[in-house]
Design an enzyme around this catalytic site. Structure first.
Site, short mmCIF file in Angstrom:
data_model
loop_
_atom_site.label_atom_id
_atom_site.label_comp_id
_atom_site.label_asym_id
_atom_site.label_seq_id
_atom_site.Cartn_x
_atom_site.Cartn_y
_atom_site.Cartn_z
N ASN A 107 38.95 29.06 41.90
CA ASN A 107 37.66 28.73 41.29
C ASN A 107 37.63 29.33 39.90
O ASN A 107 38.28 30.34 39.63
CB ASN A 107 36.52 29.35 42.11
CG ASN A 107 35.14 29.04 41.53
OD1 ASN A 107 34.89 27.91 41.08
ND2 ASN A 107 34.25 30.02 41.51
N HIS A 109 34.84 30.82 37.20
CA HIS A 109 33.45 31.29 37.15
C HIS A 109 33.16 31.81 35.74
O HIS A 109 33.98 32.55 35.18
CB HIS A 109 33.24 32.40 38.19
CG HIS A 109 31.83 32.86 38.27
ND1 HIS A 109 30.84 32.10 38.86
CD2 HIS A 109 31.21 33.97 37.80
CE1 HIS A 109 29.67 32.73 38.76
NE2 HIS A 109 29.88 33.86 38.12
N SER A 136 36.42 33.95 34.51
CA SER A 136 37.40 34.46 35.48
C SER A 136 37.90 33.31 36.34
O SER A 136 37.12 32.46 36.77
CB SER A 136 36.75 35.47 36.43
OG SER A 136 36.07 36.49 35.73
N ASP A 145 31.86 34.00 44.86
CA ASP A 145 32.43 34.43 43.58
C ASP A 145 33.17 35.76 43.70
O ASP A 145 33.06 36.64 42.83
CB ASP A 145 31.35 34.49 42.49
CG ASP A 145 30.74 33.13 42.22
OD1 ASP A 145 31.48 32.12 42.35
OD2 ASP A 145 29.55 33.06 41.88
C1 GAR Z 1 31.90 25.75 33.84
O1 GAR Z 1 31.37 26.61 32.86
C2 GAR Z 1 32.25 26.54 35.08
O2 GAR Z 1 32.76 27.82 34.83
C3 GAR Z 1 30.92 26.61 35.76
O3 GAR Z 1 30.34 25.35 35.58
C4 GAR Z 1 30.84 24.79 34.35
C5 GAR Z 1 31.39 23.42 34.67
O4 GAR Z 1 31.72 22.73 33.50
N1 GAR Z 1 31.06 26.95 37.14
C6 GAR Z 1 30.16 27.63 37.85
O5 GAR Z 1 29.13 28.04 37.37
C7 GAR Z 1 30.53 27.83 39.29
N2 GAR Z 1 29.56 28.64 39.96
P1 GAR Z 1 32.68 21.46 33.55
O6 GAR Z 1 32.12 20.51 34.61
O7 GAR Z 1 32.59 20.88 32.17
O8 GAR Z 1 34.06 21.94 33.90
#
Ligand code: GAR
Length: 189
Positions: A107, A109, A136, A145
């Site tokens: 994942n 985060h 991370s 997480d």
């Molecule tokens: C990213 O910033 C990722 O780290 C976050 O959502 C966004 C997705 O963007 N993930 C979380 O918050 C997970 N809990 P993307 O769809 O453009 O990759």
């Protein structure tokens, strides 16, 4: 050659970077992009990149997370994935699903874990007066997480940053960190 399935809920910018990175002498290839939302922007982008897509809408399952995950598992099965990458996948997974994939699921985060698990990471880091945020990549274990950290990248928080400013700056680093972490993980697993 490791087979990688990528789970998304949104725009899928991390998914795109992962897919694009799996070329040349890369030890893995993308076999499926799966979304829990039928209107996730990332689905069309995956199709444009030639990656098969699937949708398992979580909403008809209501609070029955296990039934949703059974459907998820059934959709993943034909792809015969070795590695699962969560890339902006915004559903909490239960211990049963996670244990099936444990050691094979990554994942990303948007915080320097263990700080700011959960949602609204950027607003919380700014609110706390931190000088640094970041992202991370970690292995997914049953706690939210949590799980062994594979790679992290720090990002400065600048005076006057809004959560959106910071999110955009962190996302630039996510796009480098996740492909590098996946490659290292695929090479040694
Ligand atoms: C990213 O910033 C990722 O780290 C976050 O959502 C966004 C997705 O963007 N993930 C979380 O918050 C997970 N809990 P993307 O769809 O453009 O990759």
């Amino acid at each position: 050659m490791k087979r990688v399935a990528i789970l998304i809920s949104g725009g899928g910018s991390n998914m795109i970077k992962l897919v694009e990175s799996m070329a040349g002498d890369h030890p893995a290839k993308p076999v499926l992009v799966l979304s829990n939302l039928p209107d996730a922007g990332g689905l069309a982008k995956a199709e444009a990149l030639g990656v098969p897509t699937a949708v398992v809408d979580h909403r008809p399952f209501g609070k029955d997370r296990e039934a949703f995950e059974q459907a998820l598992q059934a959709a993943l099965e034909p792809a015969k994935a070795d590695i699962l990458c969560l890339a902006g996948f915004m559903r909490i997974l239960t211990a049963g699903f996670i244990s099936h994939w444990e050691g094979r699921m990554l994942n990303i985060h948007p915080s320097l874990l263990p700080k700011y698990k959960g949602l609204n990471t950027h607003a919380r880091a700014i609110e706390a007066g931190d000088s640094e945020a970041g992202c991370s990549v970690h292995e997914v274990t049953a706690a939210l997480d949590d799980g062994p950290i594979i790679a992290q990248a720090p990002v400065p928080i600048l005076p006057g940053d809004t959560p959106a400013d910071l999110a955009a700056r962190v996302l630039v680093e996510e796009h480098k960190l996740y492909p590098a972490a996946l490659r290292a993980f695929a090479e040694r697993n």
